[in-house]
Design a protein around this motif. Structure first.
Motif, PDB file in Angstrom:
ATOM      1  N   THR A 159      40.280  46.819  26.405  1.00  0.00           N
ATOM      2  CA  THR A 159      40.457  48.262  26.453  1.00  0.00           C
ATOM      3  C   THR A 159      40.900  48.767  25.088  1.00  0.00           C
ATOM      4  N   THR A 160      41.235  50.040  25.009  1.00  0.00           N
ATOM      5  CA  THR A 160      41.562  50.685  23.736  1.00  0.00           C
ATOM      6  C   THR A 160      42.902  51.395  23.818  1.00  0.00           C
ATOM      7  N   LEU A 201      33.265  44.615  19.362  1.00  0.00           N
ATOM      8  CA  LEU A 201      33.812  44.667  20.710  1.00  0.00           C
ATOM      9  C   LEU A 201      32.674  44.529  21.707  1.00  0.00           C
ATOM     10  N   PRO A 203      31.839  45.219  25.316  1.00  0.00           N
ATOM     11  CA  PRO A 203      32.228  45.772  26.604  1.00  0.00           C
ATOM     12  C   PRO A 203      31.517  45.062  27.744  1.00  0.00           C
ATOM     13  N   ALA A 205      30.507  46.763  30.372  1.00  0.00           N
ATOM     14  CA  ALA A 205      29.505  47.711  30.868  1.00  0.00           C
ATOM     15  C   ALA A 205      29.376  48.808  29.834  1.00  0.00           C
ATOM     16  N   VAL A 206      28.165  49.293  29.659  1.00  0.00           N
ATOM     17  CA  VAL A 206      27.921  50.379  28.717  1.00  0.00           C
ATOM     18  C   VAL A 206      27.316  51.524  29.487  1.00  0.00           C
ATOM     19  N   LEU A 207      27.958  52.670  29.461  1.00  0.00           N
ATOM     20  CA  LEU A 207      27.430  53.843  30.155  1.00  0.00           C
ATOM     21  C   LEU A 207      26.488  54.612  29.233  1.00  0.00           C
TER      22      LEU A 207
ATOM     23  N   ILE B 216      33.847  54.185  22.677  1.00  0.00           N
ATOM     24  CA  ILE B 216      35.192  53.894  23.146  1.00  0.00           C
ATOM     25  C   ILE B 216      35.071  52.974  24.357  1.00  0.00           C
ATOM     26  N   VAL B 217      35.930  51.983  24.448  1.00  0.00           N
ATOM     27  CA  VAL B 217      35.932  51.086  25.601  1.00  0.00           C
ATOM     28  C   VAL B 217      37.213  51.305  26.397  1.00  0.00           C
ATOM     29  N   ILE B 218      37.054  51.563  27.681  1.00  0.00           N
ATOM     30  CA  ILE B 218      38.196  51.694  28.593  1.00  0.00           C
ATOM     31  C   ILE B 218      37.990  50.687  29.712  1.00  0.00           C
ATOM     32  N   GLU B 222      32.154  50.874  28.184  1.00  0.00           N
ATOM     33  CA  GLU B 222      31.957  51.580  26.919  1.00  0.00           C
ATOM     34  C   GLU B 222      31.361  52.948  27.169  1.00  0.00           C
TER      35      GLU B 222
END
Lengths: 207, 223
Positions: A159-160, A201, A203, A205-207, B216-218, B222
């Motif tokens: 996370t960030t 980074l 992730p 999942a990428v939206l 941004i990654v939460i 992403e």
């Protein structure tokens, strides 16, 4: 950077004797914890929550911290990084009550160290056993938590957050009972260096 | 009901989705250990509903708002969106939709009410750009919290600072911290363009523009 990459160990500790001058007690409402002989002498959290900061060496802003579980019976534990003078830090956290992993931030508080901001909850429930590890990596504003619980050491959540940009690594533990509780049998910490071949980074999942 | 919901979810009979919200932060007893306090985005506690998969929150401050990513079944996500305290910023389907003038103005009003500058939002921006810009301001505020303690923004507001307060009106200590935080992100004043007449609104907008094109990654997702 992907989890586990470009680590450079600065120090490790298997706690062969009582905690030494390389560690600094963090703030807390009572004595830090009780040392209990279990083969080696392990920091064990009894009836308190406590924070230990590794100050014996200098660490880069981008750093990692790994704890090895000694005993996982009650309470919660975390590998901590970028710890501040008053106790604020990032944590790769696990609770024995729910076996839930989280990336959390400990509030930088002068009187207590029991306010945890939950930054990422991946919904992963993997109980940790003795000898398994829990890791937090901090690289820029990227936070990665991983463990070898249930298998190989892999990233469990990323996370960030930008609250802390530097600090010291260490660990944190909490035990709500007065009987023998959870303990840390070993610790390792170090730097994460940039790489020309950084994968960036990753992730889930990428939206 | 829990068992039925879990069964339905496990068999893939309920679509899971990911949505992004602006939520208030809340301080509650820790779900595992009530003696501790847990700060989290409202509706992000996975124990609240069996339809939840994962969640993460990127905070403005512990006492105000956060951008929350929640993956859950649509029923739960719609419940979250129905909360008047919450603003649904985007779904995974409409992240790259362009805002209309009406939508942009509505979001500006919501943000301004939360001490979030909204003037960076324009018709024609995508929801993704808005979220990234918003997150950028939040990350800057987080860094300020790390240096000044959580609640710096609220303390400044209590002392009369508004989004329209100018740099020249800031206390010297605040100016110094803002400069240090700017430097910690690797920026110079050329990057932000701040001068004595710049307002807090201008500063946060300049910060948001640094992040508009940055993923941004939460919690592993992403945007």
């Amino acid at each position: 950077m992907a989890y586990g990459q470009n680590r450079s160990q600065v120090a490790s500790d298997s706690f062969p004797s009582s905690i030494d001058a390389n560690w600094t007690d963090g703030p807390g409402p009572s004595d830090v914890y009780v040392w209990v002989a279990a083969g080696d002498v392990e920091p064990q959290f009894i009836s308190t929550h406590s924070l230990e900061k590794r100050t014996g060496e200098a660490y880069a802003n981008d750093q990692y911290s790994v704890i090895t579980i000694g005993n996982m019976s009650d309470g919660s534990m975390a590998a901590a990084a970028r710890m501040q003078s008053l106790g604020g830090c990032y944590m790769g956290y696990i609770s024995t009550a729910s076996d839930v992993y989280r990336v959390s931030e400990m509030d930088d508080n002068t009187t207590t160290i029991n306010t945890l901001a939950s930054l990422a909850d991946p919904g992963t429930e993997i109980p940790l056993s003795a000898g398994e590890t829990l890791t937090i990596e901090c690289e820029g504003t990227e936070l990665r938590c991983g463990s070898n619980g249930g298998g190989s050491d892999v990233e469990k959540v990323n996370t960030t957050d930008a609250t802390y940009s530097a600090g010291d690594p260490g660990f944190w533990g909490f035990n709500p009972t007065s009987t023998d509780g959870s303990s840390v049998s070993a610790w390792e910490g170090g730097d994460i260096s940039a790489s020309l071949s950084s994968a960036g980074l990753r992730p889930q999942a990428v939206l | 009901m829990y068992i039925l919901t879990l069964f339905v979810r496990l068999w893939g009979l309920v679509d899971m989705a990911i949505e992004i919200f602006l939520v208030p932060m809340e301080s509650v007893p820790h779900s595992d250990f009530p003696a501790h306090t847990e700060v989290r985005g409202k509706h992000t506690d996975l124990s609240l509903d069996p339809g939840m998969v994962r969640s993460g929150t990127l905070r403005y401050s512990n006492g105000s708002h956060g951008v929350a990513m929640i993956e859950a079944d649509q029923t739960y996500l719609d419940t979250v969106a129905a909360d008047p305290d919450v603003t649904r910023l985007a779904t995974s389907q409409n992240l790259d939709e362009v805002l209309t003038a009406g939508q942009a103005n509505a979001v500006k009003t919501i943000f301004e009410g939360a001490f979030i500058p909204g003037q960076f939002i324009n018709a024609g921006d995508t929801r993704r750009q808005v979220i990234r810009g918003l997150v950028g301001m939040f990350l800057f505020s987080q860094r300020m919290s790390g240096r000044l303690g959580d609640g710096w923004k609220e303390r400044a507001q209590a002392r009369g600072m508004t989004l329209d307060s100018t740099w020249a009106e800031f206390p010297v200590a605040l100016q110094s911290e803002l400069i240090d935080v700017r430097n910690s992100f690797g920026w110079t004043n050329v990057d932000l363009g701040v001068n004595a007449s710049s307002t807090m609104r201008d500063i946060l907008q300049a910060v948001s523009q640094r992040f508009e094109n940055a993923p941004i990654v939460i919690c592993g997702v992403e945007v």
